[in-house]
Design an enzyme around this catalytic site. Structure first.
Site: not given
Ligand code: GLA
Length: 502
Positions: A63, A157, A206
């Site tokens: 992303d 986590g 996310d």
């Molecule tokens: C974390 C980050 C996301 C993405 C994932 C890996 O969750 O917050 O933006 O980069 O790692 O895909």
């Protein structure tokens, strides 16, 4: 209400569905939150808001390089009760381990990155709302005191985005109490940007899925600008989330894990652009691998991953080599976080550009393939499940071997899931610990969970951690390994109609 507005729910059913036992559990949870709020602050909350965690089905660590990803919201969420009052930002948490935290009302306050705490994420959101309004040319909201009570059910986590759930819920709380209407895509955008104040350079997946998630469908999230497209998962497909019981806190380990990968990918983009003959000035502006894919692919018969193998060398790059190659001091290309990563890499095995870029191009291609399989009109269910599973397995291999964001426990858990019959299994989220997601046939879900429990959680390597979890949860591992369906996204709940505290 417009499709892109944050939903205002009148009843818990609108958020949590109609299953009576789950609904009863949520009602008890909201009632306890409400009554604790009244005890703590001596007034009723004005709103309760919620935003969920997520599981990413495919598209890991791409992303922030400009590529679309394919997550779904999960039912585990963060709920916040909020009211105006006092002259501070006052935060409390239903978890007894978290003491009260107070912050100033100054939207320009710095987030104390050296002291990681859950309260920092709320401050990020508070700053994010103010900055968003300023950027949009809207009047600054009045600075009145805010009292918040947080209850989070997304395990921390675990790679299920507890931090985004908190930032998004806190953003909704601040917006709701000020009576500010902002669209979903605006919240998704600023919530992703403001989380950077804690020091991680994460992409926007996310926060986008936490806000834009929808019951019944996964989403293909694209960026710049952020948008979400429905992906209907095949009938009979079930996703099982399993926690490796190794905690991975992205903000704490950022310099040598998450931000290190962002730095490697950023440098790979510039190095590839230069290697393809893009002028040095223009190459320095290419921040995303998505921006160079076309030229890299053109250099290798249309296959960008093959282009990477041709144009970059394997193994670590060090600062001197990079500066010679790129023709500028790295200080001109990278931000303070990224420069810290470079300094760390100097003392270790360097920055691995080839493997990281190869992962990004290959993983990015799997996302539209996954969507296409889900929606293929002529493919039967079994064929769909097999093809989706194969994509997930390929993603795991690439995360493990090229992006090096798996871990011994994640690999072991993936192996246990495959041995238990998963059609595909992979780490989800940032990795280095946290959860796996496995695709199984719905009819096999119960036996699958039992087999993985036996193979992984009852294994002597894990049984101590698993015993701790069982003890804390009445003998059950239901919060450690569970099935998940696409759930609804962030919402504001109308306190007047919820029937709490009567
Ligand atoms: C974390 C980050 C996301 C993405 C994932 C890996 O969750 O917050 O933006 O980069 O790692 O895909």
């Amino acid at each position: 209400m417009q499709k892109d507005s944050i939903p205002l729910a009148n009843r818990l059913e609108e958020v949590y569905g109609t299953d009576p036992s789950y609904l009863g559990e949520q009602h008890a949870r909201y009632t306890a939150l409400h009554s604790r709020f009244v005890d703590l602050y001596g007034c009723q909350p004005e709103f309760i808001v919620r935003s969920p965690g997520r599981v990413n089905l495919i598209g890991e660590h791409i992303d922030y390089m400009g590529y679309g990803v394919l997550p779904m919201a999960i039912k585990q969420d963060t709920v916040i009760a909020v009211a105006r009052g006092g002259d501070k930002l006052r935060l409390n948490n239903m978890a007894s381990a978290h003491a009260e935290q107070d912050f100033s009302l100054d939207p320009a306050q710095e987030v104390d990155r050296d002291n990681h705490s859950w309260g920092n994420y709320v401050v990020c959101a508070y700053k994010g709302v103010h900055e968003h309004l300023a950027r949009a040319g809207q009047p600054a909201p009045p600075l009145f005191g805010l009292q918040l009570l947080v209850e989070g059910r997304v395990p921390q986590g675990s790679g299920l985005s507890s931090s985004a759930a908190l930032v998004c819920a806190a953003s909704l709380a601040v917006l709701a109490v000020h009576g500010i209407a902002v669209s979903k895509h605006e919240v998704a955008q600023f919530a992703a940007e403001c989380e950077k104040y804690v020091g991680t350079q994460s992409g926007g997946m996310d926060q986008a899925i936490s806000i834009m998630g929808q019951a019944g469908v996964a989403k293909l999230i694209s960026f710049n600008p952020v948008r979400a497209e429905d992906v209907r998962l095949p009938d009979g497909a079930m996703f099982v989330i399993a926690n490796s019981l190794t905690v991975s806190k992205k903000a704490v380990s950022a310099d040598f894990q998450y931000n290190m990968r962002v730095t490697e990918c950023r440098l790979a983009a510039v190095a590839l652009a230069l290697a393809c003959g893009v002028s040095p000035v223009e190459a320095g502006q290419r921040k995303l691998l998505a921006e160079v894919e076309e030229v890299v692919a053109a250099a290798a018969g249309g296959d960008a991953a093959a282009g990477v193998d041709k144009l970059l060398h394997d193994g670590g790059y060090f600062k001197a080599e990079l500066e010679e190659l790129l023709g500028v001091p790295l200080e001109q290309l990278l931000n303070e976080h990224q420069l810290r990563c470079v300094a760390l890499a100097e003392k270790s095995t360097g920055l691995w550009l080839q493997k990281r870029a190869r992962h990004v191009f290959r993983e990015a291609a799997r996302v539209p393939q996954f969507r296409a399989i889900c929606h293929a009109p002529d493919l039967g269910t079994e064929a769909k499940l097999a093809s989706l599973g194969a994509l997930m397995d390929a993603s795991q291999a690439s995360c493990r071997d090229d992006f090096v964001c798996s871990s011994t426990n994640l690999d072991r858990l993936v192996a246990a899931c495959k041995a238990a019959g998963a059609l595909g299994s992979r780490l989800t989220g940032a990795g280095w610990g946290g959860c796996t997601v496995s695709l199984v046939r719905e009819a096999d879900a119960c036996s699958f969970v039992a087999a993985v429990t036996h193979a992984y959680y009852d294994d002597p390597e894990q049984c101590e951690a698993a015993a701790g979890e069982r003890e804390a949860h009445g003998g059950s591992l239901d919060h450690v390994i569970f099935t998940s369906r696409p759930s609804s996204g962030g919402a504001i709940l109308d306190i007047a109609t919820l029937g709490l505290g009567a």
